[in-house]
Design a protein around this motif. Structure first.
Motif, PDB file in Angstrom:
ATOM      1  N   THR A 295      39.664  35.721  50.770  1.00 31.27           N
ATOM      2  CA  THR A 295      40.365  36.978  51.024  1.00 31.27           C
ATOM      3  C   THR A 295      41.167  37.373  49.797  1.00 31.27           C
ATOM      4  OG1 THR A 295      42.248  35.778  52.011  1.00 31.27           O
ATOM      5  CG2 THR A 295      40.552  36.593  53.511  1.00 31.27           C
ATOM      6  N   GLU A 296      41.387  38.673  49.643  1.00 34.26           N
ATOM      7  CA  GLU A 296      42.148  39.209  48.514  1.00 34.26           C
ATOM      8  C   GLU A 296      42.991  40.392  48.989  1.00 34.26           C
ATOM      9  OE1 GLU A 296      39.529  40.271  45.312  1.00 34.26           O
ATOM     10  OE2 GLU A 296      38.446  38.357  45.353  1.00 34.26           O
ATOM     11  N   PHE A 297      43.980  40.744  48.197  1.00 33.83           N
ATOM     12  CA  PHE A 297      44.743  41.962  48.486  1.00 33.83           C
ATOM     13  C   PHE A 297      45.237  42.579  47.190  1.00 33.83           C
ATOM     14  CE2 PHE A 297      48.058  38.699  48.423  1.00 33.83           C
ATOM     15  CZ  PHE A 297      49.079  39.307  47.702  1.00 33.83           C
ATOM     16  N   ALA A 298      45.435  43.894  47.217  1.00 38.62           N
ATOM     17  CA  ALA A 298      46.057  44.621  46.106  1.00 38.62           C
ATOM     18  C   ALA A 298      47.398  45.133  46.601  1.00 38.62           C
ATOM     19  CB  ALA A 298      45.177  45.781  45.656  1.00 38.62           C
ATOM     20  N   ILE A 299      48.429  44.964  45.793  1.00 38.62           N
ATOM     21  CA  ILE A 299      49.778  45.362  46.189  1.00 38.62           C
ATOM     22  C   ILE A 299      50.413  46.176  45.068  1.00 38.62           C
ATOM     23  CG2 ILE A 299      50.893  43.251  45.309  1.00 38.62           C
ATOM     24  CD1 ILE A 299      52.619  43.357  47.944  1.00 38.62           C
ATOM     25  N   VAL A 310      57.502  48.307  48.039  1.00 42.30           N
ATOM     26  CA  VAL A 310      56.467  47.278  48.014  1.00 42.30           C
ATOM     27  C   VAL A 310      55.435  47.688  49.052  1.00 42.30           C
ATOM     28  CG1 VAL A 310      55.928  44.828  48.301  1.00 42.30           C
ATOM     29  CG2 VAL A 310      58.153  45.510  47.378  1.00 42.30           C
ATOM     30  N   GLU A 311      54.235  48.014  48.605  1.00 43.33           N
ATOM     31  CA  GLU A 311      53.223  48.570  49.502  1.00 43.33           C
ATOM     32  C   GLU A 311      51.881  47.878  49.290  1.00 43.33           C
ATOM     33  OE1 GLU A 311      55.006  53.117  49.744  1.00 43.33           O
ATOM     34  OE2 GLU A 311      53.209  52.738  48.551  1.00 43.33           O
ATOM     35  N   ILE A 312      51.296  47.406  50.374  1.00 44.23           N
ATOM     36  CA  ILE A 312      49.944  46.849  50.280  1.00 44.23           C
ATOM     37  C   ILE A 312      48.974  48.008  50.117  1.00 44.23           C
ATOM     38  CG2 ILE A 312      48.137  45.596  51.512  1.00 44.23           C
ATOM     39  CD1 ILE A 312      50.243  43.799  52.665  1.00 44.23           C
ATOM     40  N   ASP A 313      48.157  47.940  49.085  1.00 42.81           N
ATOM     41  CA  ASP A 313      47.230  49.020  48.768  1.00 42.81           C
ATOM     42  C   ASP A 313      45.895  48.842  49.489  1.00 42.81           C
ATOM     43  OD1 ASP A 313      46.487  51.381  47.121  1.00 42.81           O
ATOM     44  OD2 ASP A 313      45.076  49.976  46.211  1.00 42.81           O
ATOM     45  N   LYS A 314      45.329  47.648  49.404  1.00 36.36           N
ATOM     46  CA  LYS A 314      44.086  47.326  50.091  1.00 36.36           C
ATOM     47  C   LYS A 314      44.038  45.827  50.332  1.00 36.36           C
ATOM     48  CE  LYS A 314      40.873  50.993  48.531  1.00 36.36           C
ATOM     49  NZ  LYS A 314      41.801  51.805  47.760  1.00 36.36           N
ATOM     50  N   THR A 315      43.279  45.417  51.353  1.00 31.26           N
ATOM     51  CA  THR A 315      43.003  44.003  51.569  1.00 31.26           C
ATOM     52  C   THR A 315      41.499  43.835  51.711  1.00 31.26           C
ATOM     53  OG1 THR A 315      43.329  44.211  53.971  1.00 31.26           O
ATOM     54  CG2 THR A 315      45.235  43.553  52.654  1.00 31.26           C
ATOM     55  N   TYR A 316      41.017  42.666  51.315  1.00 35.86           N
ATOM     56  CA  TYR A 316      39.573  42.438  51.217  1.00 35.86           C
ATOM     57  C   TYR A 316      39.185  41.134  51.915  1.00 35.86           C
ATOM     58  CZ  TYR A 316      40.453  45.600  47.254  1.00 35.86           C
ATOM     59  OH  TYR A 316      40.887  46.631  46.446  1.00 35.86           O
ATOM     60  N   TRP A 317      38.070  41.196  52.651  1.00 29.89           N
ATOM     61  CA  TRP A 317      37.478  40.008  53.280  1.00 29.89           C
ATOM     62  C   TRP A 317      36.086  39.790  52.676  1.00 29.89           C
ATOM     63  CZ3 TRP A 317      40.161  38.117  57.802  1.00 29.89           C
ATOM     64  CH2 TRP A 317      41.149  38.967  58.306  1.00 29.89           C
ATOM     65  N   GLU A 318      35.679  38.543  52.626  1.00 28.22           N
ATOM     66  CA  GLU A 318      34.304  38.261  52.227  1.00 28.22           C
ATOM     67  C   GLU A 318      33.455  37.984  53.461  1.00 28.22           C
ATOM     68  OE1 GLU A 318      31.884  34.733  50.073  1.00 28.22           O
ATOM     69  OE2 GLU A 318      33.555  35.551  48.914  1.00 28.22           O
ATOM     70  N   GLU A 319      32.339  38.673  53.571  1.00 35.73           N
ATOM     71  CA  GLU A 319      31.428  38.473  54.685  1.00 35.73           C
ATOM     72  C   GLU A 319      29.999  38.412  54.144  1.00 35.73           C
ATOM     73  OE1 GLU A 319      29.828  40.640  58.763  1.00 35.73           O
ATOM     74  OE2 GLU A 319      30.940  41.764  57.256  1.00 35.73           O
ATOM     75  N   ASP A 320      29.333  37.312  54.425  1.00 37.40           N
ATOM     76  CA  ASP A 320      27.939  37.126  53.984  1.00 37.40           C
ATOM     77  C   ASP A 320      27.784  37.354  52.484  1.00 37.40           C
ATOM     78  OD1 ASP A 320      27.288  36.691  56.665  1.00 37.40           O
ATOM     79  OD2 ASP A 320      26.885  38.822  57.013  1.00 37.40           O
ATOM     80  N   GLY A 321      28.746  36.866  51.715  1.00 37.06           N
ATOM     81  CA  GLY A 321      28.684  36.978  50.268  1.00 37.06           C
ATOM     82  C   GLY A 321      29.090  38.326  49.709  1.00 37.06           C
ATOM     83  N   ARG A 322      29.491  39.258  50.587  1.00 35.40           N
ATOM     84  CA  ARG A 322      29.916  40.592  50.140  1.00 35.40           C
ATOM     85  C   ARG A 322      31.394  40.796  50.467  1.00 35.40           C
ATOM     86  NH1 ARG A 322      25.382  41.747  53.142  1.00 35.40           N
ATOM     87  NH2 ARG A 322      26.684  42.794  54.693  1.00 35.40           N
ATOM     88  N   ILE A 323      32.080  41.515  49.588  1.00 36.02           N
ATOM     89  CA  ILE A 323      33.492  41.835  49.811  1.00 36.02           C
ATOM     90  C   ILE A 323      33.583  43.159  50.560  1.00 36.02           C
ATOM     91  CG2 ILE A 323      35.676  42.417  48.709  1.00 36.02           C
ATOM     92  CD1 ILE A 323      35.064  39.510  48.448  1.00 36.02           C
ATOM     93  N   SER A 324      34.293  43.172  51.679  1.00 31.90           N
ATOM     94  CA  SER A 324      34.510  44.410  52.431  1.00 31.90           C
ATOM     95  C   SER A 324      36.003  44.701  52.507  1.00 31.90           C
ATOM     96  CB  SER A 324      33.921  44.301  53.843  1.00 31.90           C
ATOM     97  OG  SER A 324      34.563  43.273  54.572  1.00 31.90           O
TER      98      SER A 324
END
Length: 357
Positions: A295-299, A310-324
């Motif tokens: 998992t990843e996030f942009a802040i 302080v604002e979370i811009d986006k968060t990312y999950w990995e599913e089946d080798g792809r980042i969503s």
């Protein structure tokens, strides 16, 4: 919190109708140690709908749907009790909140505050007028939340959670009223209180901080502004924004290389040239990756008038080798926001103390 039984066929219907994103639900279950390999919503619904889920899981799944595109946004400041005042700072603040709540101030509405051992939280709402809209939609009720965390016997952090940066005005005015009783003093985390070199150092030290579960992956955006007066922090002056989608990718690449190599940010050519031209760094967007999970996030760290956002811009999950792109659960977003607020405050206080030596 869900307190009644939810029929499993209702969950199946939500998945099939795609009101609950398969990728988000699979990522959530993966965190629980449950892995599914279904390739489409119908197959996934058939596999999952008979799995027993408790009320806490159903509540979290509901939050995933409700907050499908909702990222946590905060404005933060400190409130200090003057040395001449005795008593528990949280009790004094609670008395002030209840006083204004009982007065039924026309500009906003306060719900019943909730006090815990080292914190107070209170829901805050107001009517926002939307100019030029249909009379039926002329007024919109907006909700914020004030989270007040005790730092010491004389100091609290006030964390304003807001759906949009336009919403904090009434909450800030309310805090100013509380501070106006001569027992408190507002302590802003104000970029303009730092000399030019320390404005760069502030963002540099954030990047260098070692978090327990997250490591810096890249810098995805930077905003520079001209001048040093208070009006450069107003919303209508966005400054020069350089991000990973813009034309200044070479400059951003150099900044990334400097930070990830542990070099001083102010020695970077673009940053130094900006300072020489009378600019300073006003905001920076960082992207972090989890040290153990996919998992990843942009802040984004920036400033509105006197205070830190302080604002979370986006968060990312990995599913089946792809980042969503998919929002984390509110509890996880909340933990990230608090962690960055605390680090930013520590860095700021350290810079201010040395600046005045």
């Amino acid at each position: 919190m869900i307190t009644e039984y939810v029929d499993c066929t209702e969950l199946k219907r939500l998945i099939v109708d795609k009101k609950l994103k398969t990728s988000a639900f699979k990522a959530y279950l993966k965190q629980k140690g449950i892995i599914f390999t279904a390739s489409n919503a119908e197959q996934f619904a058939e596999q999952i709908y008979t799995v027993f889920l408790g009320s806490s899981e159903i509540s979290e799944i509901r939050d995933i749907m409700i907050n499908d595109n909702n990222y946590e946004k905060s404005l933060v400041m400190n409130l200090c009790l003057k040395s001449s005042t005795d008593g528990n700072i949280l009790d004094i603040i609670l008395d002030e909140i209840n006083k204004y709540k009982s007065e039924k101030v026309k500009d906003y509405t306060l719900e019943m505050p909730v006090k815990e051992q080292n914190s107070i939280s209170v829901q805050f709402s107001y009517q926002r007028k939307s100019p030029g809209r249909n009379r039926l939609l002329e007024y919109e009720k907006r909700f914020l939340k004030l989270n007040i965390r005790k730092i010491s016997d004389k100091k609290v952090t006030i964390d304003i959670r807001q759906p949009s940066s336009i919403d904090s005005k009434h909450a800030v005015e309310f805090i100013q009223k509380i501070a106006g009783n001569n027992e408190f003093q507002i302590e802003h985390i104000n970029l303009n209180s730092l000399v030019t070199s320390n404005k760069v150092e502030f963002f540099d030290q954030i990047a260098k901080h070692k978090f327990e579960s997250w490591r810096l992956k890249t810098i995805t955006g930077i905003t520079v502004k001209r001048g040093n007066s208070d009006d450069t922090n107003e919303e209508d002056d966005e400054g020069e924004i350089i991000d990973d989608e813009g034309q200044e990718s070479q400059a951003l690449s150099g900044i990334n290389q400097a930070i990830l190599n542990g070099n001083e940010l102010r020695l970077n050519k673009f940053v130094q040239d900006s300072i020489d031209r009378g600019y300073y760094i006003a905001a920076m967007r960082y992207r972090y990756e989890h040290t153990r999970e996919a998992t990843e996030f942009a802040i984004n760290l920036s400033f509105k008038n006197n205070d830190l956002k302080v604002e979370i811009d986006k968060t990312y999950w990995e599913e089946d080798g792809r980042i969503s792109v998919q929002p984390f659960l509110k509890t996880e977003q909340n933990g990230i926001i608090i962690e960055f607020q605390n680090v930013a405050d520590e860095v700021y206080q350290e810079l201010i103390s040395h600046q005045h030596d």
